[in-house]
Design a protein around this motif. Structure first.
Motif, PDB file in Angstrom:
ATOM      1  N   PHE A  74      -1.864   4.840   6.742  1.00 42.11           N
ATOM      2  CA  PHE A  74      -1.153   3.673   6.200  1.00 42.11           C
ATOM      3  C   PHE A  74      -0.916   4.442   4.529  1.00 42.11           C
ATOM      4  CE2 PHE A  74      -3.151  -0.131   8.738  1.00 42.11           C
ATOM      5  CZ  PHE A  74      -2.767  -0.166   9.403  1.00 42.11           C
ATOM      6  N   ALA A  75      -2.212   5.123   3.983  1.00 36.70           N
ATOM      7  CA  ALA A  75      -1.441   6.069   3.008  1.00 36.70           C
ATOM      8  C   ALA A  75      -0.669   7.037   3.047  1.00 36.70           C
ATOM      9  CB  ALA A  75      -3.104   5.727   2.252  1.00 36.70           C
ATOM     10  N   LEU A  76      -0.085   7.474   4.021  1.00 36.44           N
ATOM     11  CA  LEU A  76       0.875   8.685   4.051  1.00 36.44           C
ATOM     12  C   LEU A  76       2.115   8.387   4.640  1.00 36.44           C
ATOM     13  CD1 LEU A  76      -2.101  11.009   5.951  1.00 36.44           C
ATOM     14  CD2 LEU A  76      -2.023  10.780   3.831  1.00 36.44           C
ATOM     15  N   VAL A  77       2.003   7.912   5.607  1.00 36.26           N
ATOM     16  CA  VAL A  77       3.768   7.770   6.067  1.00 36.26           C
ATOM     17  C   VAL A  77       4.690   6.804   5.142  1.00 36.26           C
ATOM     18  CG1 VAL A  77       4.786   7.227   8.227  1.00 36.26           C
ATOM     19  CG2 VAL A  77       2.849   8.017   8.913  1.00 36.26           C
ATOM     20  N   VAL A 120     -12.629 -11.735   4.388  1.00 38.67           N
ATOM     21  CA  VAL A 120     -12.570 -10.393   5.347  1.00 38.67           C
ATOM     22  C   VAL A 120     -11.139  -9.585   5.168  1.00 38.67           C
ATOM     23  CG1 VAL A 120     -10.817 -11.697   7.509  1.00 38.67           C
ATOM     24  CG2 VAL A 120     -12.021  -9.827   8.456  1.00 38.67           C
ATOM     25  N   PHE A 121      -9.997 -10.271   4.588  1.00 41.34           N
ATOM     26  CA  PHE A 121      -9.153  -9.185   4.159  1.00 41.34           C
ATOM     27  C   PHE A 121      -9.997  -8.751   3.254  1.00 41.34           C
ATOM     28  CE2 PHE A 121      -5.164  -9.298   1.518  1.00 41.34           C
ATOM     29  CZ  PHE A 121      -4.113  -8.275   2.340  1.00 41.34           C
ATOM     30  N   ILE A 122      -9.667  -9.160   1.700  1.00 40.17           N
ATOM     31  CA  ILE A 122     -10.351  -8.432   0.830  1.00 40.17           C
ATOM     32  C   ILE A 122     -11.299  -6.702   1.460  1.00 40.17           C
ATOM     33  CG2 ILE A 122     -12.262  -8.143  -1.189  1.00 40.17           C
ATOM     34  CD1 ILE A 122     -11.519 -11.208  -1.894  1.00 40.17           C
ATOM     35  N   LYS A 123     -12.818  -7.107   1.389  1.00 33.52           N
ATOM     36  CA  LYS A 123     -13.522  -6.579   2.932  1.00 33.52           C
ATOM     37  C   LYS A 123     -12.791  -5.140   3.417  1.00 33.52           C
ATOM     38  CE  LYS A 123     -17.647  -7.523   3.893  1.00 33.52           C
ATOM     39  NZ  LYS A 123     -18.536  -8.327   5.475  1.00 33.52           N
ATOM     40  N   ALA A 124     -11.632  -5.185   4.198  1.00 32.30           N
ATOM     41  CA  ALA A 124     -10.499  -4.695   4.699  1.00 32.30           C
ATOM     42  C   ALA A 124      -9.517  -3.798   3.852  1.00 32.30           C
ATOM     43  CB  ALA A 124      -9.620  -5.577   5.519  1.00 32.30           C
ATOM     44  N   MET A 125      -9.120  -4.269   2.198  1.00 27.85           N
ATOM     45  CA  MET A 125      -8.017  -3.659   0.850  1.00 27.85           C
ATOM     46  C   MET A 125      -9.682  -3.109   1.356  1.00 27.85           C
ATOM     47  SD  MET A 125      -6.422  -6.501  -0.321  1.00 27.85           S
ATOM     48  CE  MET A 125      -5.768  -5.094  -1.553  1.00 27.85           C
ATOM     49  N   LEU A 126     -10.713  -2.646   0.743  1.00 25.55           N
ATOM     50  CA  LEU A 126     -12.178  -2.227  -0.344  1.00 25.55           C
ATOM     51  C   LEU A 126     -12.301  -1.018   0.688  1.00 25.55           C
ATOM     52  CD1 LEU A 126     -13.831  -5.057  -2.269  1.00 25.55           C
ATOM     53  CD2 LEU A 126     -12.546  -3.250  -3.036  1.00 25.55           C
ATOM     54  N   CYS A 127     -12.220  -1.511   2.154  1.00 26.45           N
ATOM     55  CA  CYS A 127     -12.477  -0.814   2.798  1.00 26.45           C
ATOM     56  C   CYS A 127     -11.819   0.741   3.144  1.00 26.45           C
ATOM     57  CB  CYS A 127     -12.352  -0.962   4.996  1.00 26.45           C
ATOM     58  SG  CYS A 127     -13.017   0.029   5.966  1.00 26.45           S
ATOM     59  N   ASN A 128     -10.239   0.444   2.957  1.00 23.53           N
ATOM     60  CA  ASN A 128      -9.488   1.076   3.828  1.00 23.53           C
ATOM     61  C   ASN A 128      -8.663   2.606   2.824  1.00 23.53           C
ATOM     62  OD1 ASN A 128      -7.901   3.020   5.643  1.00 23.53           O
ATOM     63  ND2 ASN A 128      -5.776   1.367   5.298  1.00 23.53           N
ATOM     64  N   ASN A 144      -6.340  -3.378   5.874  1.00 25.33           N
ATOM     65  CA  ASN A 144      -6.393  -2.261   5.785  1.00 25.33           C
ATOM     66  C   ASN A 144      -5.360  -2.066   5.422  1.00 25.33           C
ATOM     67  OD1 ASN A 144      -8.424  -1.328   8.770  1.00 25.33           O
ATOM     68  ND2 ASN A 144      -8.549  -2.323   6.213  1.00 25.33           N
ATOM     69  N   PHE A 145      -3.629  -2.111   5.871  1.00 27.17           N
ATOM     70  CA  PHE A 145      -2.722  -1.801   5.095  1.00 27.17           C
ATOM     71  C   PHE A 145      -2.791  -2.096   3.943  1.00 27.17           C
ATOM     72  CE2 PHE A 145       1.870  -1.997   4.749  1.00 27.17           C
ATOM     73  CZ  PHE A 145       2.071  -0.973   5.092  1.00 27.17           C
ATOM     74  N   ALA A 146      -2.880  -2.471   3.724  1.00 26.71           N
ATOM     75  CA  ALA A 146      -2.959  -2.959   2.607  1.00 26.71           C
ATOM     76  C   ALA A 146      -3.465  -2.467   1.059  1.00 26.71           C
ATOM     77  CB  ALA A 146      -2.525  -4.512   1.628  1.00 26.71           C
ATOM     78  N   GLY A 147      -4.637  -2.541   1.439  1.00 29.71           N
ATOM     79  CA  GLY A 147      -5.713  -1.722   1.154  1.00 29.71           C
ATOM     80  C   GLY A 147      -5.433  -0.031   1.042  1.00 29.71           C
ATOM     81  N   GLY A 148      -4.976   0.569   1.695  1.00 29.08           N
ATOM     82  CA  GLY A 148      -4.720   2.081   1.516  1.00 29.08           C
ATOM     83  C   GLY A 148      -3.359   2.732   1.283  1.00 29.08           C
TER      84      GLY A 148
END
Length: 289
Positions: free
Chosen positions: A82-85, A162-170, A242-246
């Motif tokens: 999600f951060a590379l491509v 859950v969205f915030i925790k997903a952003m921080l995770c990725n 995850n996509f947004a955070g990465g």
């Protein structure tokens, strides 16, 4: 010297994104399946360590072994991609269609790998379905419910959480993939990527691929979680988060931190447009290191 400078890391990120986007469907599915199964195995290792020591941080210290294996073997982890491509797309090294294709087929692979491991692990801890006394059974059930119905009970606030925790995770997971590029030695790569992965797991953030194992495994063992609960209250919002955070915290911000914004900087330095324009804005400082 093992250390790789930030400007070189950025170039490696773009190249890695381009390479991933060009992989064939079968490669993506197989690499995604192996990546999902290995991460699921690392998750049960962490749960086992926590159960044995009663100290959750011990599990977090061990969990990065799965990420290390995935990166060193060149397998696929969609959350890292999600951060590379997207950077390869930004630099016109690949297309949006190829990027989405990469994400889709790797996710399919993750689901397959995690489901297979969940079934095999379930048979293991239940002794082929004959013994439900293993404490890890309840761990998987309660974790599955905590990641779905617990958010559901909170309504809109649960969805936001859950969205915030997903952003921080990725943010941390993608940093793990990038940190592996900061060293040329195997030991350096392992130590560097261990740091952010420990950080995310130790704080209980939401990771798509881990959840692809934990939630279905809990459901198989009797968790009060429906298919709709899984995808509405975890699967979809965590994937998007995850996509947004990465993309934002690692991909875009690291790209901007190293890109030169001085008009004509590339031509003054004798560089060519495209990949070379991402030369570090701190190049002068790097030369002094």
């Amino acid at each position: 010297m093992d250390y790789v400078k930030p400007s070189e890391v950025l170039t490696s990120m773009i190249e890695a994104g381009k390479t991933k986007a060009e992989l064939g469907i079968m490669q993506l599915i197989v690499r995604g399946s192996l990546g999902g199964a290995i991460l699921a195995c690392a998750t049960t290792l962490a749960f086992t360590a926590t159960a044995q020591t009663k100290i959750p941080m011990v599990g977090a210290l061990l969990f990065p072994v799965g990420f290390v294996m995935i990166i060193l073997l060149g397998l696929e982890l969609v959350t890292g991609s999600f951060a590379l491509v997207p950077l390869a797309v930004l630099e016109k090294r690949t297309t949006i269609k190829r990027m989405l294709g990469n994400f889709f087929w790797v996710i399919i692979g993750h689901l397959i790998g995690c489901a297979v491991y969940a079934a095999l692990y379930g048979l293991t801890i239940t002794k082929m379905g004959t013994d439900m006394s293993n404490p890890l059974i309840q761990t998987l059930i309660s974790t599955s419910e905590a990641k779905t119905t617990a958010y559901k009970s909170m309504g809109a606030e649960g969805m936001t959480l859950v969205f915030i925790k997903a952003m921080l995770c990725n943010w941390m997971v993608t940093l793990g993939a990038v940190m592996a590029m900061t060293s040329k030695s195997t030991s350096g790569k392992i130590f560097a990527m261990w740091l952010p992965i420990l950080t995310f797991f130790g704080q209980g953030f939401e990771h798509t691929v881990v959840n692809f194992f934990v939630i279905p495994a809990g459901m198989m063992l009797g968790a009060n979680v429906s298919f709709a609960d899984w995808w509405i209250w975890n699967g979809i919002p965590v994937l998007i988060g995850n996509f947004a955070g990465g993309l934002l915290f690692t991909g875009i911000l690291l790209y901007l931190s190293q890109k030169s914004f001085k008009p004509g900087a590339a031509s003054e330095a004798g560089l060519t447009p495209g990949r070379d324009t991402v030369i570090s804005a701190t190049a002068a400082l790097e030369k002094s290191l």
